[in-house]
Design a protein around this motif. Structure first.
Motif, PDB file in Angstrom:
ATOM      1  N   GLY A   1       0.819  -1.200   0.000  1.00  0.00           N
ATOM      2  CA  GLY A   1       0.000   0.000   0.000  1.00  0.00           C
ATOM      3  C   GLY A   1       0.855   1.252   0.000  1.00  0.00           C
TER       4      GLY A   1
ATOM      5  N   VAL B   1      -5.109   6.000  -0.555  1.00  0.00           N
ATOM      6  CA  VAL B   1      -4.209   4.863  -0.409  1.00  0.00           C
ATOM      7  C   VAL B   1      -4.551   3.821  -1.465  1.00  0.00           C
ATOM      8  CG1 VAL B   1      -3.444   3.012   1.123  1.00  0.00           C
ATOM      9  CG2 VAL B   1      -3.950   5.273   2.047  1.00  0.00           C
ATOM     10  N   ARG B   2      -3.556   3.465  -2.210  1.00  0.00           N
ATOM     11  CA  ARG B   2      -3.744   2.461  -3.249  1.00  0.00           C
ATOM     12  C   ARG B   2      -2.838   1.280  -2.979  1.00  0.00           C
ATOM     13  NH1 ARG B   2      -6.279   4.334  -7.959  1.00  0.00           N
ATOM     14  NH2 ARG B   2      -5.233   2.764  -9.199  1.00  0.00           N
ATOM     15  N   PHE B   3      -3.301   0.127  -3.374  1.00  0.00           N
ATOM     16  CA  PHE B   3      -2.541  -1.097  -3.134  1.00  0.00           C
ATOM     17  C   PHE B   3      -2.079  -1.678  -4.456  1.00  0.00           C
ATOM     18  CE2 PHE B   3      -5.177  -0.508   0.545  1.00  0.00           C
ATOM     19  CZ  PHE B   3      -4.318  -0.802   1.586  1.00  0.00           C
TER      20      PHE B   3
END
Ligand SMILES: [Zn+2]
Length: 72
Positions: free
Chosen positions: A17, A25-27
């Motif tokens: 993340g 927040v990007r994974f």
């Protein structure tokens, strides 16, 4: 902030993340390339940040045990 294409080391696998350029927040899924000694990598499709997985290193601080050497 200027865009940076430097590799960012992460200690999460298989999904890392990060705080993306849009503030969310990007994974990113990290994939291991076949027949390659490089660690698993992943690229964010939004901010194009490159991530590279690295195994967490153990602490090099050697702590001495107080017991075990107290008797003669
Ligand atoms: Zn991103």
């Amino acid at each position: 902030m200027t865009e940076s294409y430097a590799v960012r080391t992460v200690y999460e696998f298989p999904v890392a993340g990060h705080l993306c350029s849009d503030g969310s927040v990007r994974f990113i899924r990290l994939v291991r390339r076949r027949g390659n000694q490089h660690p698993p990598q992943g690229v964010c499709t939004r901010c194009h940040q490159l991530f590279e997985y690295r195994k967490p290193q153990r602490s090099r601080v050697r702590h001495y045990t107080s017991d075990g050497a107290s008797h003669f």
